[in-house]
Design an enzyme around this catalytic site. Structure first.
Site, PDB file in Angstrom:
ATOM      1  N   CYS A  61      14.449  10.243   5.167  1.00 25.85           N
ATOM      2  CA  CYS A  61      14.386   9.672   6.875  1.00 25.85           C
ATOM      3  C   CYS A  61      16.078   9.774   7.422  1.00 25.85           C
ATOM      4  O   CYS A  61      16.209  10.461   8.269  1.00 25.85           O
ATOM      5  CB  CYS A  61      14.056   8.275   6.961  1.00 25.85           C
ATOM      6  SG  CYS A  61      15.059   7.120   5.706  1.00 25.85           S
ATOM      7  N   LYS A  63       0.797  -1.188   0.147  1.00 23.05           N
ATOM      8  CA  LYS A  63      -0.154  -0.070  -0.074  1.00 23.05           C
ATOM      9  C   LYS A  63       1.028   1.138   0.057  1.00 23.05           C
ATOM     10  O   LYS A  63       1.621   1.553   0.948  1.00 23.05           O
ATOM     11  CB  LYS A  63      -0.914   0.074   1.401  1.00 23.05           C
ATOM     12  CG  LYS A  63      -1.877   1.019   1.244  1.00 23.05           C
ATOM     13  CD  LYS A  63      -2.250   1.749   2.318  1.00 23.05           C
ATOM     14  CE  LYS A  63      -1.479   2.716   3.032  1.00 23.05           C
ATOM     15  NZ  LYS A  63      -1.419   4.097   2.281  1.00 23.05           N
ATOM     16  N   GLU A 111      12.099  16.568  13.851  1.00 24.87           N
ATOM     17  CA  GLU A 111      12.240  16.511  12.462  1.00 24.87           C
ATOM     18  C   GLU A 111      11.822  17.416  11.507  1.00 24.87           C
ATOM     19  O   GLU A 111      10.619  17.297  11.212  1.00 24.87           O
ATOM     20  CB  GLU A 111      12.021  14.933  12.229  1.00 24.87           C
ATOM     21  CG  GLU A 111      12.400  14.426  10.627  1.00 24.87           C
ATOM     22  CD  GLU A 111      11.746  13.098  10.433  1.00 24.87           C
ATOM     23  OE1 GLU A 111      10.799  12.626  10.968  1.00 24.87           O
ATOM     24  OE2 GLU A 111      12.413  12.307   9.488  1.00 24.87           O
ATOM     25  N   GLU A 134      10.543   1.097  10.128  1.00 23.02           N
ATOM     26  CA  GLU A 134      11.772   2.349   9.947  1.00 23.02           C
ATOM     27  C   GLU A 134      11.055   3.586   9.926  1.00 23.02           C
ATOM     28  O   GLU A 134      10.120   4.025   8.964  1.00 23.02           O
ATOM     29  CB  GLU A 134      12.106   2.092   8.083  1.00 23.02           C
ATOM     30  CG  GLU A 134      12.550   0.531   8.103  1.00 23.02           C
ATOM     31  CD  GLU A 134      14.216   0.345   8.471  1.00 23.02           C
ATOM     32  OE1 GLU A 134      14.728   1.653   8.864  1.00 23.02           O
ATOM     33  OE2 GLU A 134      14.525  -0.671   8.432  1.00 23.02           O
TER      34      GLU A 134
HETATM   35  P1  NAD Z   1       3.364   8.512   7.669  1.00 25.66           P
HETATM   36  O1  NAD Z   1       3.488   7.969   8.920  1.00 25.66           O
HETATM   37  O2  NAD Z   1       2.082   9.673   7.599  1.00 25.66           O
HETATM   38  O3  NAD Z   1       2.682   7.597   6.329  1.00 25.66           O
HETATM   39  C1  NAD Z   1       3.306   6.396   6.015  1.00 25.66           C
HETATM   40  C2  NAD Z   1       2.015   5.416   5.325  1.00 25.66           C
HETATM   41  O4  NAD Z   1       1.409   4.958   6.524  1.00 25.66           O
HETATM   42  C3  NAD Z   1       1.287   6.179   4.135  1.00 25.66           C
HETATM   43  O5  NAD Z   1       1.234   4.996   3.341  1.00 25.66           O
HETATM   44  C4  NAD Z   1      -0.035   6.283   4.915  1.00 25.66           C
HETATM   45  O6  NAD Z   1      -1.073   6.035   4.243  1.00 25.66           O
HETATM   46  C5  NAD Z   1       0.266   5.054   5.991  1.00 25.66           C
HETATM   47  N1  NAD Z   1      -1.112   5.391   7.298  1.00 25.66           N
HETATM   48  C6  NAD Z   1      -1.539   6.276   7.351  1.00 25.66           C
HETATM   49  N2  NAD Z   1      -2.184   6.127   8.553  1.00 25.66           N
HETATM   50  C7  NAD Z   1      -1.893   4.889   8.985  1.00 25.66           C
HETATM   51  C8  NAD Z   1      -2.475   3.819  10.052  1.00 25.66           C
HETATM   52  N3  NAD Z   1      -2.998   4.496  11.247  1.00 25.66           N
HETATM   53  N4  NAD Z   1      -1.985   2.583  10.208  1.00 25.66           N
HETATM   54  C9  NAD Z   1      -1.182   2.200   9.356  1.00 25.66           C
HETATM   55  N5  NAD Z   1      -0.803   3.059   8.282  1.00 25.66           N
HETATM   56  C10 NAD Z   1      -1.168   4.023   8.040  1.00 25.66           C
HETATM   57  O7  NAD Z   1       4.622   9.120   7.182  1.00 25.66           O
HETATM   58  P2  NAD Z   1       4.745  10.108   5.808  1.00 25.66           P
HETATM   59  O8  NAD Z   1       4.392  11.345   6.056  1.00 25.66           O
HETATM   60  O9  NAD Z   1       4.328   9.157   4.404  1.00 25.66           O
HETATM   61  O10 NAD Z   1       6.625  10.002   5.643  1.00 25.66           O
HETATM   62  C11 NAD Z   1       7.298  10.764   6.301  1.00 25.66           C
HETATM   63  C12 NAD Z   1       7.751   9.930   7.421  1.00 25.66           C
HETATM   64  O11 NAD Z   1       8.639   8.927   7.453  1.00 25.66           O
HETATM   65  C13 NAD Z   1       9.154  10.990   8.234  1.00 25.66           C
HETATM   66  O12 NAD Z   1       8.885  10.808   9.567  1.00 25.66           O
HETATM   67  C14 NAD Z   1      10.280  10.199   7.672  1.00 25.66           C
HETATM   68  O13 NAD Z   1      11.449  10.301   8.373  1.00 25.66           O
HETATM   69  C15 NAD Z   1       9.763   8.882   7.787  1.00 25.66           C
HETATM   70  N6  NAD Z   1      10.785   7.768   6.923  1.00 25.66           N
HETATM   71  C16 NAD Z   1      11.504   7.043   7.349  1.00 25.66           C
HETATM   72  C17 NAD Z   1      12.276   5.969   6.770  1.00 25.66           C
HETATM   73  C18 NAD Z   1      13.177   5.105   7.268  1.00 25.66           C
HETATM   74  O14 NAD Z   1      13.704   4.305   6.729  1.00 25.66           O
HETATM   75  N7  NAD Z   1      13.558   5.096   8.602  1.00 25.66           N
HETATM   76  C19 NAD Z   1      12.438   6.367   5.379  1.00 25.66           C
HETATM   77  C20 NAD Z   1      11.492   7.257   4.650  1.00 25.66           C
HETATM   78  C21 NAD Z   1      10.798   8.057   5.525  1.00 25.66           C
END
Ligand code: NAD
Length: 466
Positions: free
Chosen positions: A278, A168, A372, A244
């Site tokens: 990230c 997803k 962040e 992650e």
């Molecule tokens: P997010 O947590 O808002 O969304 C991530 C995913 O989760 C999306 O597909 C979203 O639709 C889904 N989601 C939303 N609500 C959910 C729920 N209740 N349960 C399960 N899934 C749900 O994150 P984002 O804004 O898309 O990404 C940015 C963040 O991701 C930043 O904090 C960044 O540091 C982190 N990130 C981490 C890594 C890593 O490898 N550690 C890599 C990339 C991004």
């Protein structure tokens, strides 16, 4: 028309949401809003395909994964354009073409890995063998910053280890993922890799995946806040998890570093993908002796970086991907402007464009340092005592990566070992490779991706005594 892929077939929906180009605000296309029944069908398709896929020979699965890598390579230019249009990152620089190159490289390398059975003991007392078995159905939930590459990081190791997958993508960047899954389905058996999409309003597909009894593991990349939700929900059927999550990586420049030599590496460590990475460097601690020279060299490099519409071949950085992230960066920078010294940028541009911003004379306790930012704004903190700098770097709930910059590699490594994080880089920041495990400590998550260690996370251990 972008559809979901369930059981090898296009699955459409009349209920759709718009995906916009962050550079122009124009609608790129629409994607389907999955219903609970759609998700159930995708999980059922993955479960049905699981025994056949797990039962194939290891060589045959490796060959199918190699075919996935070749498909990504063959479609790279098409996928790169789509990625630029929905994500905003430029075609060039460390943009879409670079991301597609990385996706293919990861897929190819991971296809070549395998986890043969191990003999732990073979003596008169008996023989003990350890086998690694697939978990079943892996659910993958991805963010919007590197949608194609992170999807590959999730699904390829899961498939290689014999699992089937329901994927997803983020509602902000679903199109390149849907197209990639459609293309690679041509070289995979039906049901092995499924994709569902939703806009997180009303029925939240990701949340439903985390509670779904038909999913055995979730690999999640996204924010720490959402990661906590996933972890709570996963308790229901004791799903395995790889999380992650967010980072707030520190870089520390030691007094013997050469400012001119490190300026380019510092810039890209912080501003890769417009800081929406990230493991980007999100705070920079610079020793007093060379503070001003480092700031000068960094700003000089940054001034030469072309920001613009990602489809323009001359752009090296694009817009911020979405309004929420743009507002967050704007808010943190506005606060920092009142507390520190603006060396570059400092005010929002047109639309979702935010110029690379560097603010010096900040300290732990300032929001741009503590939070962040996930955008193109770097705080610089002056230090004179290395112990205090290490303590300040470690004073964070996150622990993804960190870097030390110095002309003395051994001295830099000694300081690096004191950092509380999963990856340490010397004279670079954010470098990752498919043959080196990557993961966070503290609230940046747990579990690792990449290499054999990452592959193992998609398996359970079975020990046999004979
Ligand atoms: P997010 O947590 O808002 O969304 C991530 C995913 O989760 C999306 O597909 C979203 O639709 C889904 N989601 C939303 N609500 C959910 C729920 N209740 N349960 C399960 N899934 C749900 O994150 P984002 O804004 O898309 O990404 C940015 C963040 O991701 C930043 O904090 C960044 O540091 C982190 N990130 C981490 C890594 C890593 O490898 N550690 C890599 C990339 C991004």
């Amino acid at each position: 028309m972008f559809d979901m892929i369930i059981g090898g077939e296009a699955a459409t929906s009349a209920d759709r949401f718009e995906v916009r180009n962050p550079a122009t605000g124009e609608v790129v296309d629409t994607a389907p809003n999955a219903s609970a029944a759609d998700l159930d069908r995708a999980v059922a398709a993955a479960r049905e395909a699981a025994p056949g896929w797990a039962g194939m020979s290891d060589d045959a699965r490796g060959a199918a994964c190699r075919a996935v890598a070749e498909t990504i390579t063959a479609s790279a230019e098409e996928l790169a354009h789509l990625l630029t249009r929905e994500q905003g990152k430029p075609l060039n620089g460390f943009g879409s073409r670079w991301e597609l190159g990385g996706a293919a490289a990861w897929a190819g390398y991971t296809a070549g890995l395998s986890l043969p059975p191990e003999v732990l003991q073979d003596t008169n007392e008996g023989r003990i063998e350890l086998a690694r078995k697939p978990l079943g159905v892996v659910g993958s939930i991805t963010p919007w910053n590197f949608p194609v590459m992170i999807a590959v990081w999730h699904y390829l190791p899961a498939l290689r280890a014999g699992n089937t997958v329901v994927l997803k993508p983020s509602p902000l960047t679903p199109l390149s993922t849907l197209r990639m899954v459609e293309l690679v389905n041509e070289v995979l058996p039906a049901g092995v890799l499924n994709a569902v999409t939703g806009n997180d309003q009303g029925f939240n597909v990701g949340a439903a995946m985390a509670t779904h009894a038909g999913i055995d593991k979730i690999v999640f990349t996204g924010s720490t806040a959402t990661g906590r939700h996933v972890m709570r929900s996963a308790a229901e059927n004791l799903k395995r998890l790889t999380l992650e999550l967010g980072g707030n990586d520190a870089g520390i420049v030691l007094p013997d570093a050469d400012p001119e030599k490190i300026a380019e590496g510092l810039f890209w460590g912080a501003f890769l993908n417009n800081g929406q990475t990230c493991a980007a460097m999100k705070r920079l601690y610079v020793h007093d002796d060379i503070h001003d020279a480092v700031c000068e060299a960094l700003v000089a490099y940054a001034r030469g970086v072309q920001v613009g519409n990602g489809l323009d071949e001359t752009s090296i950085l694009g817009p911020v991907q979405n309004r929420m992230q743009f507002d967050k960066v704007s808010h943190l920078v506005a606060d920092a402007v009142g507390r520190g010294k603006v060396l570059l940028g400092g005010a929002p541009g047109e639309g979702l464009f935010f110029p690379p911003t560097i603010v010096a004379d900040l300290a732990n306790g300032d929001a741009l340092v503590d939070e962040e930012q996930f955008g193109p704004a770097l705080p610089i903190i002056r230090y004179s005592d290395i112990d205090a700098a290490v303590a300040a770097a470690n004073d964070s709930q996150n622990g993804l990566g960190g870097s030390i910059w110095s002309s003395d590699i051994d001295a830099a490594k000694a300081v690096g070992r004191r950092l509380e994080c999963g990856s340490v880089w010397i004279n670079r920041h954010g470098a990752i490779q498919p043959n080196a495990p990557f993961g966070g400590v503290k609230q940046s998550g747990f579990g690792v991706q990449f290499a054999e260690e990452g592959l193992k996370e998609n398996t359970s251990v079975q020990v046999m005594f004979s």
